[in-house]
Design a protein around this motif. Structure first.
Motif, PDB file in Angstrom:
ATOM      1  N   TRP A   1      18.379  -8.889   7.133  1.00  0.00           N
ATOM      2  CA  TRP A   1      17.506  -8.118   6.253  1.00  0.00           C
ATOM      3  C   TRP A   1      17.546  -6.656   6.668  1.00  0.00           C
ATOM      4  O   TRP A   1      17.264  -6.313   7.806  1.00  0.00           O
ATOM      5  CB  TRP A   1      16.075  -8.654   6.343  1.00  0.00           C
ATOM      6  CG  TRP A   1      15.965 -10.047   5.806  1.00  0.00           C
ATOM      7  CD1 TRP A   1      16.456 -11.183   6.388  1.00  0.00           C
ATOM      8  CD2 TRP A   1      15.351 -10.444   4.588  1.00  0.00           C
ATOM      9  NE1 TRP A   1      16.178 -12.272   5.592  1.00  0.00           N
ATOM     10  CE2 TRP A   1      15.496 -11.847   4.483  1.00  0.00           C
ATOM     11  CE3 TRP A   1      14.678  -9.756   3.586  1.00  0.00           C
ATOM     12  CZ2 TRP A   1      14.996 -12.564   3.402  1.00  0.00           C
ATOM     13  CZ3 TRP A   1      14.177 -10.468   2.513  1.00  0.00           C
ATOM     14  CH2 TRP A   1      14.345 -11.863   2.429  1.00  0.00           C
ATOM     15  N   ARG A   2      17.885  -5.766   5.742  1.00  0.00           N
ATOM     16  CA  ARG A   2      17.984  -4.326   6.012  1.00  0.00           C
ATOM     17  C   ARG A   2      16.753  -3.564   5.523  1.00  0.00           C
ATOM     18  O   ARG A   2      16.283  -2.637   6.151  1.00  0.00           O
ATOM     19  CB  ARG A   2      19.257  -3.788   5.340  1.00  0.00           C
ATOM     20  CG  ARG A   2      19.416  -2.282   5.284  1.00  0.00           C
ATOM     21  CD  ARG A   2      19.545  -1.692   6.675  1.00  0.00           C
ATOM     22  NE  ARG A   2      19.708  -0.255   6.622  1.00  0.00           N
ATOM     23  CZ  ARG A   2      18.711   0.618   6.501  1.00  0.00           C
ATOM     24  NH1 ARG A   2      17.471   0.226   6.378  1.00  0.00           N
ATOM     25  NH2 ARG A   2      18.951   1.909   6.485  1.00  0.00           N
ATOM     26  N   SER A   3      16.219  -4.001   4.367  1.00  0.00           N
ATOM     27  CA  SER A   3      15.093  -3.287   3.776  1.00  0.00           C
ATOM     28  C   SER A   3      14.350  -4.214   2.824  1.00  0.00           C
ATOM     29  O   SER A   3      14.959  -5.047   2.164  1.00  0.00           O
ATOM     30  CB  SER A   3      15.617  -2.069   3.009  1.00  0.00           C
ATOM     31  OG  SER A   3      14.567  -1.367   2.391  1.00  0.00           O
ATOM     32  N   VAL A   4      13.031  -4.030   2.775  1.00  0.00           N
ATOM     33  CA  VAL A   4      12.187  -4.784   1.843  1.00  0.00           C
ATOM     34  C   VAL A   4      11.188  -3.813   1.229  1.00  0.00           C
ATOM     35  O   VAL A   4      10.635  -2.953   1.928  1.00  0.00           O
ATOM     36  CB  VAL A   4      11.434  -5.936   2.568  1.00  0.00           C
ATOM     37  CG1 VAL A   4      10.364  -6.546   1.686  1.00  0.00           C
ATOM     38  CG2 VAL A   4      12.409  -6.997   3.038  1.00  0.00           C
ATOM     39  N   HIS A   5      10.976  -3.959  -0.068  1.00  0.00           N
ATOM     40  CA  HIS A   5       9.959  -3.164  -0.774  1.00  0.00           C
ATOM     41  C   HIS A   5       9.074  -4.129  -1.529  1.00  0.00           C
ATOM     42  O   HIS A   5       9.549  -4.900  -2.368  1.00  0.00           O
ATOM     43  CB  HIS A   5      10.650  -2.196  -1.745  1.00  0.00           C
ATOM     44  CG  HIS A   5       9.696  -1.238  -2.380  1.00  0.00           C
ATOM     45  ND1 HIS A   5       9.889   0.124  -2.308  1.00  0.00           N
ATOM     46  CD2 HIS A   5       8.542  -1.399  -3.067  1.00  0.00           C
ATOM     47  CE1 HIS A   5       8.910   0.740  -2.936  1.00  0.00           C
ATOM     48  NE2 HIS A   5       8.084  -0.168  -3.402  1.00  0.00           N
ATOM     49  N   GLU A   6       7.761  -4.114  -1.206  1.00  0.00           N
ATOM     50  CA  GLU A   6       6.797  -5.017  -1.840  1.00  0.00           C
ATOM     51  C   GLU A   6       5.885  -4.248  -2.783  1.00  0.00           C
ATOM     52  O   GLU A   6       5.415  -3.157  -2.448  1.00  0.00           O
ATOM     53  CB  GLU A   6       5.914  -5.683  -0.780  1.00  0.00           C
ATOM     54  CG  GLU A   6       6.665  -6.537   0.204  1.00  0.00           C
ATOM     55  CD  GLU A   6       5.748  -7.210   1.200  1.00  0.00           C
ATOM     56  OE1 GLU A   6       6.138  -8.273   1.694  1.00  0.00           O
ATOM     57  OE2 GLU A   6       4.653  -6.684   1.494  1.00  0.00           O
ATOM     58  N   THR A   7       5.630  -4.828  -3.948  1.00  0.00           N
ATOM     59  CA  THR A   7       4.686  -4.273  -4.899  1.00  0.00           C
ATOM     60  C   THR A   7       3.735  -5.384  -5.282  1.00  0.00           C
ATOM     61  O   THR A   7       4.171  -6.486  -5.645  1.00  0.00           O
ATOM     62  CB  THR A   7       5.404  -3.750  -6.172  1.00  0.00           C
ATOM     63  OG1 THR A   7       6.348  -2.758  -5.767  1.00  0.00           O
ATOM     64  CG2 THR A   7       4.414  -3.158  -7.148  1.00  0.00           C
TER      65      THR A   7
ATOM     66  N   GLU B   1       0.816  -1.216   0.000  1.00  0.00           N
ATOM     67  CA  GLU B   1       0.000   0.000   0.000  1.00  0.00           C
ATOM     68  C   GLU B   1       0.848   1.264   0.000  1.00  0.00           C
ATOM     69  O   GLU B   1       0.320   2.376   0.013  1.00  0.00           O
ATOM     70  CB  GLU B   1      -0.936   0.025   1.226  1.00  0.00           C
ATOM     71  CG  GLU B   1      -1.988  -1.067   1.220  1.00  0.00           C
ATOM     72  CD  GLU B   1      -1.446  -2.388   1.763  1.00  0.00           C
ATOM     73  OE1 GLU B   1      -0.428  -2.397   2.487  1.00  0.00           O
ATOM     74  OE2 GLU B   1      -2.037  -3.429   1.440  1.00  0.00           O
ATOM     75  N   GLY B   2       2.175   1.104   0.035  1.00  0.00           N
ATOM     76  CA  GLY B   2       3.062   2.259  -0.002  1.00  0.00           C
ATOM     77  C   GLY B   2       3.404   2.855   1.344  1.00  0.00           C
ATOM     78  O   GLY B   2       3.974   3.934   1.428  1.00  0.00           O
TER      79      GLY B   2
END
Length: 137
Positions: free
Chosen positions: A127-133, A50-51
């Protein structure tokens, strides 16, 4: 330094989601959530489908009450691509699909993950960062 071959990075992506699957999809020991949270760096963040940007602490808080929230959940990890590996970072992109008994929450997420070296951590990475689309097609 990341001395992890691509296969170890891929294994970490799969292992991490197997822990999440067990936490959300079964009656699991709380130590499993501790393992999941411990796989992140202290400054971990997640960009949701959802951003929204969620901190590691916020993610942990939301997961604390979510044990067995999706009984029978299966998380399929496919199309893993290790895009970059340096001494300081590994970046991987993959598809994450949640399968539930009811069909709720289904859909393919395209995920980009940033992992950093961590001696002693599972597979030597955190894990440092995750971006889901969310894929809509």
């Amino acid at each position: 330094m990341i001395a992890a071959p691509e296969s170890r990075i891929i294994r970490e992506v799969e292992d991490h989601h197997a822990v999440l699957e067990r936490w959300l999809g079964t009656v699991a020991d709380p130590a499993l959530l501790t393992e999941f949270i411990g796989a992140h760096t202290a400054d971990f963040s997640l960009v949701t489908t959802e951003g929204h940007v969620v901190s590691g602490d916020e993610l942990a808080d939301s997961l604390r009450g979510a044990g067995n929230a999706a009984p029978g959940l299966r998380v399929a990890i496919t199309a893993v691509e290790v895009q970059l590996v340096t001494a300081e970072v590994a970046i991987a992109r993959f598809h994450e699909t949640h399968h539930t008994v009811t069909g709720a929450g289904a859909g393919v997420r395209i995920v980009t993950a940033v992992l950093v070296p961590a001696p002693g951590a599972r597979n030597g990475l955190r894990w440092r960062s995750v971006h889901e689309t969310l894929r809509t097609d």
